[in-house]
Write an enzyme that holds these catalytic residues in place. Structure first.
Site, short mmCIF file in Angstrom:
data_model
loop_
_atom_site.label_atom_id
_atom_site.label_comp_id
_atom_site.label_asym_id
_atom_site.label_seq_id
_atom_site.Cartn_x
_atom_site.Cartn_y
_atom_site.Cartn_z
N ASP A 50 0.84 -1.20 0.00
CA ASP A 50 0.00 0.00 0.00
C ASP A 50 0.87 1.25 0.00
O ASP A 50 1.58 1.53 0.97
CB ASP A 50 -0.91 0.01 1.23
N ASP A 72 -9.94 -5.70 -1.03
CA ASP A 72 -8.98 -5.22 -0.04
C ASP A 72 -9.71 -4.52 1.09
O ASP A 72 -10.40 -3.53 0.86
CB ASP A 72 -8.00 -4.25 -0.72
#
Length: 229
Positions: A38, A178
């Site tokens: 991320d 996610d």
């Protein structure tokens, strides 16, 4: 979509890992299909994480395909370098650019798969026509920016809509999810039609992260098999 082990794809998120030991944490999930990274810039989302130098360092110490999720402004400029560095899949947010097809083209030209992501509150309908330009659709099941949030089941309607198109032969794309994925939520996501599951705390919060990856894969595989019967 089957992973390298013949089942669903599991992508451990290093957002939940020990940032002081990232090489060790990558090794701890050997056997995972992808390693989810991320990238947050403190602008598109309020949090700030890591950038290209850390991704390049990780690429040097692991053979797990790198799945870079760019939660950043101006992906037109910043996405292609992640592909050039060797990331396998580079995903950016639909909300962050007026030219998503152009960004996807540049990512692919640089050697990576191109992914597009939408926040939980972003309708998918305006983007359905451009999905053929992408390899991956990442559906956010939490608000992007921080790990450890509660799963938002309402986003599964987006998954079902795209899965219907894929199953009808109208589209070829991998559906990834996610946010809040764990042993309590992965089955409903799999039943909705998800191919790839990003899991952070459920993997790195376990005593044995590699075993947690295998367990999540089994759960998702069983749910997907049940759906196909």
């Amino acid at each position: 979509m089957a992973g390298s082990t013949g089942g669903p794809l599991i992508a451990p998120s290093i957002l939940a890992a020990d940032f002081a030991r990232l090489a060790d944490e990558a090794a701890a999930v050997n056997g995972a299909d992808w390693l989810h990274v991320d990238v947050m810039d403190g602008h598109f989302v309020p949090n700030l994480t890591i950038g290209l130098p850390v991704v390049e360092s990780l690429l040097a110490v692991t053979d797990i395909p790198m799945d870079c999720h760019l939660m950043i402004d101006n992906p037109d400029r910043w996405a292609p370098p992640y592909a050039e560095a060797g990331a396998y899949n580079v995903t950016f947010h639909a909300e962050a650019t007026d030219n998503p097809v152009g960004v996807a083209r540049d990512i692919r030209a640089a050697g990576a798969k191109a992914g597009i992501s939408v926040k939980p509150g972003t309708p998918l309908e305006p983007y359905l026509d451009i999905l053929p330009h992408f390899d991956t659709l990442l559906v956010m099941s939490v608000e992007p920016g921080f790990g450890g949030q509660r799963f938002i089941p309402e986003v599964l309607s987006k998954v079902r809509a795209v899965r219907k198109m894929v199953d009808a032969g109208e589209l070829t794309i991998l559906v990834e999810i996610d946010g809040g994925i764990n042993d309590d939520t992965i089955e409903q996501a799999a039943e909705a039609g998800v191919d790839c599951f990003v899991a952070g705390s459920a993997v790195y919060g376990a005593d044995d992260p590699a075993a947690a990856v295998a367990a999540l894969r089994r759960q998702a595989g069983a749910a997907s098999l049940h759906l196909s019967l």
